[in-house]
Scaffold this motif. Structure first.
Motif, PDB file in Angstrom:
ATOM      1  N   TYR A   3      56.874  48.844 116.158  1.00  0.00           N
ATOM      2  CA  TYR A   3      55.455  48.653 115.856  1.00  0.00           C
ATOM      3  C   TYR A   3      54.786  48.001 117.059  1.00  0.00           C
ATOM      4  N   PRO A   4      53.495  48.240 117.255  1.00  0.00           N
ATOM      5  CA  PRO A   4      52.779  47.425 118.238  1.00  0.00           C
ATOM      6  C   PRO A   4      52.701  45.995 117.692  1.00  0.00           C
ATOM      7  N   ARG A   5      53.363  45.057 118.327  1.00  0.00           N
ATOM      8  CA  ARG A   5      53.457  43.711 117.747  1.00  0.00           C
ATOM      9  C   ARG A   5      52.420  42.748 118.308  1.00  0.00           C
ATOM     10  N   LEU A   6      51.984  43.010 119.525  1.00  0.00           N
ATOM     11  CA  LEU A   6      51.046  42.062 120.126  1.00  0.00           C
ATOM     12  C   LEU A   6      49.636  42.394 119.648  1.00  0.00           C
ATOM     13  N   GLN A   7      49.429  42.237 118.358  1.00  0.00           N
ATOM     14  CA  GLN A   7      48.184  42.623 117.695  1.00  0.00           C
ATOM     15  C   GLN A   7      47.890  41.638 116.578  1.00  0.00           C
ATOM     16  N   TRP A   8      46.594  41.507 116.279  1.00  0.00           N
ATOM     17  CA  TRP A   8      46.188  40.865 115.037  1.00  0.00           C
ATOM     18  C   TRP A   8      46.126  41.927 113.937  1.00  0.00           C
ATOM     19  N   TYR A   9      46.769  41.669 112.828  1.00  0.00           N
ATOM     20  CA  TYR A   9      46.722  42.567 111.673  1.00  0.00           C
ATOM     21  C   TYR A   9      46.062  41.849 110.498  1.00  0.00           C
ATOM     22  N   VAL A  10      45.345  42.601 109.684  1.00  0.00           N
ATOM     23  CA  VAL A  10      44.825  42.008 108.458  1.00  0.00           C
ATOM     24  C   VAL A  10      46.003  41.846 107.491  1.00  0.00           C
ATOM     25  N   ALA A  11      46.224  40.605 107.067  1.00  0.00           N
ATOM     26  CA  ALA A  11      47.306  40.334 106.118  1.00  0.00           C
ATOM     27  C   ALA A  11      46.798  40.368 104.683  1.00  0.00           C
ATOM     28  N   ALA A  12      45.536  39.972 104.508  1.00  0.00           N
ATOM     29  CA  ALA A  12      44.979  39.872 103.156  1.00  0.00           C
ATOM     30  C   ALA A  12      43.478  39.665 103.280  1.00  0.00           C
ATOM     31  N   THR A  13      42.759  39.986 102.215  1.00  0.00           N
ATOM     32  CA  THR A  13      41.376  39.525 102.163  1.00  0.00           C
ATOM     33  C   THR A  13      41.405  38.050 101.743  1.00  0.00           C
ATOM     34  N   SER A  14      40.347  37.337 102.084  1.00  0.00           N
ATOM     35  CA  SER A  14      40.359  35.882 101.869  1.00  0.00           C
ATOM     36  C   SER A  14      40.669  35.513 100.429  1.00  0.00           C
ATOM     37  N   GLY A  15      40.116  36.279  99.489  1.00  0.00           N
ATOM     38  CA  GLY A  15      40.291  35.945  98.084  1.00  0.00           C
ATOM     39  C   GLY A  15      41.713  36.108  97.584  1.00  0.00           C
ATOM     40  N   GLU A  16      42.528  36.818  98.322  1.00  0.00           N
ATOM     41  CA  GLU A  16      43.913  37.034  97.877  1.00  0.00           C
ATOM     42  C   GLU A  16      44.796  35.831  98.157  1.00  0.00           C
ATOM     43  N   ILE A  17      44.383  34.973  99.077  1.00  0.00           N
ATOM     44  CA  ILE A  17      45.249  33.854  99.468  1.00  0.00           C
ATOM     45  C   ILE A  17      44.717  32.579  98.850  1.00  0.00           C
ATOM     46  N   SER A  18      45.586  31.903  98.126  1.00  0.00           N
ATOM     47  CA  SER A  18      45.151  30.747  97.334  1.00  0.00           C
ATOM     48  C   SER A  18      46.274  29.708  97.336  1.00  0.00           C
ATOM     49  N   ARG A  19      46.241  28.844  96.347  1.00  0.00           N
ATOM     50  CA  ARG A  19      47.324  27.864  96.190  1.00  0.00           C
ATOM     51  C   ARG A  19      48.504  28.468  95.417  1.00  0.00           C
ATOM     52  N   THR A  20      48.401  29.742  95.097  1.00  0.00           N
ATOM     53  CA  THR A  20      49.546  30.458  94.505  1.00  0.00           C
ATOM     54  C   THR A  20      50.264  31.205  95.625  1.00  0.00           C
ATOM     55  N   LEU A  21      51.571  31.044  95.708  1.00  0.00           N
ATOM     56  CA  LEU A  21      52.329  31.684  96.785  1.00  0.00           C
ATOM     57  C   LEU A  21      52.247  33.209  96.658  1.00  0.00           C
ATOM     58  N   LEU A  22      51.999  33.867  97.792  1.00  0.00           N
ATOM     59  CA  LEU A  22      51.897  35.325  97.820  1.00  0.00           C
ATOM     60  C   LEU A  22      52.901  35.853  98.830  1.00  0.00           C
ATOM     61  N   GLU A  23      53.786  36.762  98.399  1.00  0.00           N
ATOM     62  CA  GLU A  23      54.687  37.408  99.362  1.00  0.00           C
ATOM     63  C   GLU A  23      54.137  38.782  99.702  1.00  0.00           C
ATOM     64  N   ARG A  24      54.086  39.083 100.987  1.00  0.00           N
ATOM     65  CA  ARG A  24      53.641  40.411 101.420  1.00  0.00           C
ATOM     66  C   ARG A  24      54.500  40.805 102.615  1.00  0.00           C
ATOM     67  N   ARG A  25      54.963  42.046 102.612  1.00  0.00           N
ATOM     68  CA  ARG A  25      55.782  42.539 103.716  1.00  0.00           C
ATOM     69  C   ARG A  25      54.861  43.057 104.811  1.00  0.00           C
ATOM     70  N   ILE A  26      54.989  42.528 106.013  1.00  0.00           N
ATOM     71  CA  ILE A  26      54.129  42.896 107.137  1.00  0.00           C
ATOM     72  C   ILE A  26      55.046  43.348 108.269  1.00  0.00           C
ATOM     73  N   LEU A  27      54.826  44.559 108.782  1.00  0.00           N
ATOM     74  CA  LEU A  27      55.688  45.125 109.835  1.00  0.00           C
ATOM     75  C   LEU A  27      57.160  44.975 109.454  1.00  0.00           C
ATOM     76  N   ASP A  28      57.417  45.221 108.184  1.00  0.00           N
ATOM     77  CA  ASP A  28      58.766  45.191 107.617  1.00  0.00           C
ATOM     78  C   ASP A  28      59.386  43.803 107.614  1.00  0.00           C
ATOM     79  N   GLU A  29      58.586  42.773 107.711  1.00  0.00           N
ATOM     80  CA  GLU A  29      59.096  41.399 107.604  1.00  0.00           C
ATOM     81  C   GLU A  29      58.494  40.750 106.361  1.00  0.00           C
ATOM     82  N   PRO A  30      59.323  40.101 105.527  1.00  0.00           N
ATOM     83  CA  PRO A  30      58.737  39.387 104.392  1.00  0.00           C
ATOM     84  C   PRO A  30      58.018  38.136 104.882  1.00  0.00           C
ATOM     85  N   VAL A  31      56.790  37.978 104.433  1.00  0.00           N
ATOM     86  CA  VAL A  31      55.982  36.821 104.832  1.00  0.00           C
ATOM     87  C   VAL A  31      55.431  36.192 103.560  1.00  0.00           C
ATOM     88  N   VAL A  32      55.392  34.858 103.521  1.00  0.00           N
ATOM     89  CA  VAL A  32      54.801  34.168 102.376  1.00  0.00           C
ATOM     90  C   VAL A  32      53.495  33.511 102.829  1.00  0.00           C
TER      91      VAL A  32
END
Ligand code: FES
Ligand code: FE2
Length: 355
Positions: A3-32
């Motif tokens: 993947y092109p790694r030296l990039q900014w990617y949108v991980a979420a819209t602002s409303g999706e990220i809160s005090r509840t933990l969210l797991e999302r796979r980004i460029l095949d890496e699990p991220v919390v």
């Protein structure tokens, strides 16, 4: 997949990220993801280094995550701050913290590997009417595209498909395929522009701008900001005698999830009828209907690419000029980032014939 790694990617819209933990796979890496008590977004590698339990299954205490399996705790930088069974904390008991920033109602993540230097600048998304004076923008809920992200880039950089894939949902797009695009580049953004000249303010244009009678200049554009963000602008209307173009943009952020699936963020921006909430909802619905058609088409393509079994070469035409430039643009940064290692799977597809 590379993947092109030296990039900014949108991980979420602002409303999706809160005090509840969210797991999302980004460029095949699990991220919390979560927010600190002061509201700042945090992105940490998603697996606990102890027994690789997903950190999103744990819980927050203040700004730290307590792993839900054996209670090892990590602060918002990813540094371990507590191990229940021992006082000494080894340095390597830590998780990676990713650079993030929140701009334009989106949380962006920098996916450069550790040691690859400071993050670069964010694309100038104000050019797509996002967080720009005189514009408003609205988001659709996240779509999941069961296809590799390059197929979506191809799709968005060649809007001649409007005349066919979207014949029912975008009736005004019937003439797009017949207009030869112009390619231009400015400040790092590659644009594929279709100018329709003077056209009657009818159909969708009349719906958007009921105050206009007579002819207007109409332009459609695809602006490539990089492999993570494309703006499909149009109709851009200039009324005779008006100095400011009336712009509407359908912007798209594509973030690879796995080699064969993509997080697809979409929204609409405009610099007219700013207080018309109903218009925003209508445009988002229209965009969602169009995207459903693209997802269907790209899912079919992805399935055939995975099935293989064909030695056919793609044959490109004039309308592909922008998409081909972008394909080369994507391959080059990956090569530059990885030295001599093979380029993206996209580039392994049979080389397109000359235009
Ligand atoms: S897996 Fe996280 S503490 Fe054991
Ligand atoms: Fe489309």
């Amino acid at each position: 997949m590379a993947y092109p790694r030296l990039q900014w990617y949108v991980a979420a819209t602002s409303g999706e990220i809160s005090r509840t933990l969210l797991e999302r796979r980004i460029l095949d890496e699990p991220v919390v993801f979560y927010r600190t008590e002061s509201g700042l977004p945090v992105a940490l590698a998603g697996l606990c280094p102890h027994r690789l339990y997903p950190l999103a299954q744990g819980r927050l205490t203040g700004d730290a995550i307590i792993c839900g399996y054996h209670g090892i705790t990590f602060n918002s930088s990813g540094r371990c701050v507590h191990i229940p069974s021992q006082g000494k904390i080894p340095d390597r008991m830590s998780v990676r913290g990713y650079p993030v920033q929140e701009v334009g109602g989106m949380v962006w993540i920098w996916m450069g590997p550790p040691g690859s230097g400071a993050p670069g600048p964010l694309p100038d998304i104000s050019r797509a009417g996002i967080a720009a004076p005189g514009f408003r923008h609205d988001f659709n809920p996240l779509f999941r595209l069961p296809a590799r992200y390059q197929l979506l880039i191809d799709n968005l950089m060649d809007l001649s498909h409007l005349s066919f894939v979207h014949a029912a949902t975008v009736p005004d797009g019937a003439h797009v395929a017949g207009v030869e695009p112009q390619i231009s580049e400015s400040q790092g953004v590659l644009s594929v522009i279709r100018k329709f000249g003077q056209v009657p303010a009818a159909g969708f244009i009349q719906f958007l701008h009921p105050d206009i009678v007579g002819d207007v200049e109409n332009t459609l554009t695809s602006d490539y900001f990089g492999p993570s963000f494309i703006n499909a602008g149009g109709p851009w209307i200039r009324k005779p005698g008006e100095s400011v173009e009336r712009q509407m943009n359908f912007f798209h952020a594509m973030t690879p999830e796995t080699p064969h699936s993509t997080h697809y963020f979409n929204g609409v921006s405009r610099n007219f009828s700013l207080d018309n909430e109903g218009l925003s909802q209508m445009l988002l619905g229209q965009s969602a209907a169009v995207i459903a058609e693209d997802i269907r088409a790209l899912e079919i393509l992805e399935a055939h690419m995975q099935a293989g079994g064909s030695n056919l070469k793609e044959i490109s035409v004039v309308g592909d000029a922008g998409a081909l430039r972008v394909r080369r643009n994507i391959g080059a940064p990956i090569q530059a980032e990885q030295g001599d290692t093979p380029v993206a799977e996209q580039a392994k597809r049979p080389a397109p014939a000359r235009i």
